[in-house]
Scaffold this motif. Sequence first.
Motif, PDB file in Angstrom:
ATOM      1  N   ASP A 212       0.782  -1.238   0.000  1.00 12.63           N
ATOM      2  CA  ASP A 212       0.000   0.000   0.000  1.00 12.63           C
ATOM      3  C   ASP A 212       0.815   1.290   0.000  1.00 12.63           C
ATOM      4  N   ASN A 213       2.124   1.217   0.160  1.00  6.71           N
ATOM      5  CA  ASN A 213       2.887   2.417   0.470  1.00  6.71           C
ATOM      6  C   ASN A 213       3.541   3.072  -0.741  1.00  6.71           C
TER       7      ASN A 213
ATOM      8  N   ASP B 227      -0.215   7.141   0.592  1.00  8.71           N
ATOM      9  CA  ASP B 227      -0.445   5.706   0.713  1.00  8.71           C
ATOM     10  C   ASP B 227      -1.910   5.351   0.424  1.00  8.71           C
TER      11      ASP B 227
ATOM     12  N   ASN C  36      -5.608   4.127   0.552  1.00  7.11           N
ATOM     13  CA  ASN C  36      -6.688   4.147   1.539  1.00  7.11           C
ATOM     14  C   ASN C  36      -6.414   5.123   2.685  1.00  7.11           C
ATOM     15  N   THR C  37      -5.765   6.237   2.368  1.00  9.05           N
ATOM     16  CA  THR C  37      -5.553   7.300   3.343  1.00  9.05           C
ATOM     17  C   THR C  37      -6.168   8.587   2.812  1.00  9.05           C
ATOM     18  N   GLU C  38      -6.403   9.521   3.730  1.00  2.95           N
ATOM     19  CA  GLU C  38      -6.946  10.799   3.285  1.00  2.95           C
ATOM     20  C   GLU C  38      -5.931  11.553   2.435  1.00  2.95           C
TER      21      GLU C  38
ATOM     22  N   ALA D  49      -0.633  16.176   9.234  1.00  2.00           N
ATOM     23  CA  ALA D  49      -1.011  14.776   9.061  1.00  2.00           C
ATOM     24  C   ALA D  49      -0.679  13.992  10.323  1.00  2.00           C
ATOM     25  N   ASN D  50      -1.532  13.018  10.647  1.00  2.00           N
ATOM     26  CA  ASN D  50      -1.203  12.120  11.756  1.00  2.00           C
ATOM     27  C   ASN D  50      -0.568  10.853  11.200  1.00  2.00           C
ATOM     28  N   SER D  51      -0.346   9.869  12.059  1.00  2.00           N
ATOM     29  CA  SER D  51       0.341   8.649  11.628  1.00  2.00           C
ATOM     30  C   SER D  51      -0.459   7.855  10.609  1.00  2.00           C
ATOM     31  N   GLU D  52      -1.778   8.075  10.578  1.00  2.42           N
ATOM     32  CA  GLU D  52      -2.631   7.385   9.602  1.00  2.42           C
ATOM     33  C   GLU D  52      -2.783   8.191   8.317  1.00  2.42           C
ATOM     34  N   LEU D  53      -2.074   9.317   8.227  1.00  2.00           N
ATOM     35  CA  LEU D  53      -2.130  10.231   7.097  1.00  2.00           C
ATOM     36  C   LEU D  53      -3.507  10.845   6.915  1.00  2.00           C
ATOM     37  N   ASP D  54      -4.230  11.000   8.026  1.00  2.00           N
ATOM     38  CA  ASP D  54      -5.431  11.852   8.023  1.00  2.00           C
ATOM     39  C   ASP D  54      -4.955  13.302   7.994  1.00  2.00           C
TER      40      ASP D  54
END
Length: 478
Positions: free
Chosen positions: A127-128, A435, A437-439, A468-473
């Motif tokens: 995914d990256n 990545d 499935n990230t915002e 951005a946070n660790s989830e790339l939100d």
Amino acid sequence: MKRVFSVILAFTLLFSMCIPAFAVEEKSESNYNGLPVIIVRGIDFAGLTYPDGTKALQVDAGAIISTLLSSMFMSKGKLTDSIFTIANDILSPLACDNQGNSIEDVSMVQYHGSMANHPELVERLIDNGEEGIVKTAVEKYGAENTYFFTYDWRKQPKDIAAELNSFVEDAKRTTGKEKVNIICASMGGMVTTAYMYYYGTENINSAVYLSGAQNGTYVCGDALNGRIVFEKKVLVDFLKKTTNGNFFLTILLNVLNTLGVLDNVTDMVNNIVTESFDEANNKVLRNCFGTLCGFWALCPDDDFEGGVKTIFGGHESEYPVLLEKIEETKKFVFSTEETLKKAKESGVKISFVSNYNGTLAPVYERANCNGDGVLETELTSNFAVVAPFTQMLSGEQMLAANKKYLSPDYVIDATPALFPDNTWFVKDAPHVAADYNTEFSVFTFTLLESTVQPNVNMFSQYPQFMSANSELDLKALD
């Protein structure tokens, strides 16, 4: 000799530009205009392989640690020879000859045609990074409309641009469309700009630059000009990464560090570089890096000519063809601003995403520049004013800023950027952050799909300055 290891370290850290991905066939609703999408990736060390599939670039941490252990009993001359030998063992597969052609039978894994022709790739990607972008594009637009351009980054930009041109023409011919959309990441920003320089922009509808290296990187500029600061911590971190969890090597490294061996070696290397740069250049730097035209394409304008003199001074007659290629590369490098301006003026919908609040390893003079962990934000943003890492802009810089282009944390003034209205900044996002499935990915494709030139006031959910946070939100920067 400090230069040799620091350049190795710089390239090792750039491996973050070489992450794989995965893909799916199902399409989702979007503003997709039916054009093929080409993802132009950054440097891919893992993709450089021998015909049997063996990776060209490999680091033997055991050999390095063994040399460090033996250094306690070596003379300075023997230690120097050992370091040169290790550096050549690691780097020689990358080397090119005096005409800029690969010496060893090493080539890049490439994917001709659309992803529909490469189901094996679609099945095994994760995914990256760039391949996460490929995965999203396949899911949104279909494998038949998604293209993944990889290349031998050592080549002259003119030659890489020719390969990309063939790629673009094939995508147009196969899909029956007159234009393509491009997402370029990291060094892919340089490659896309080279394509525009040599082949124009009439085939491009939209181009999104993600952490783009269109203006090079200071680590290359400093390395080629000898502006390197080498510290023990860098050596320790490098070796820890290359031990791959080997228990014995990790213990041995800790022992060497505790005994002070690494301090002594660092001091000795610092002395060696002062006394033996010509030898280091002759045995390692010139042939292993100076012969790579692609490396020169990452050298910023102000560092280019000094770097050529540093690396080739007194040896020009040995590299007439290569130096002609480097001179051609220089013309392209110095034209970046004009090329990008012409692209936008011709109607290409062009966007830049520049991340910050990180640094590369402290191995070069400008290592305190704020960046995304690989490239410096000043360069990926086309020359916004960016405060050093962990600092804010000076009072004078803040007063000079156009307030609408001043980041809420007072780290960035986008006013002098080449395209301040078309450049977004994301705090705490890593290098090439879109990545799957990230915002961040949604944001990237929102820019790509815009039917008009995107600007920083167009999307309420995506203002110019975000974090951005660790989830790339993503959220607006406070």
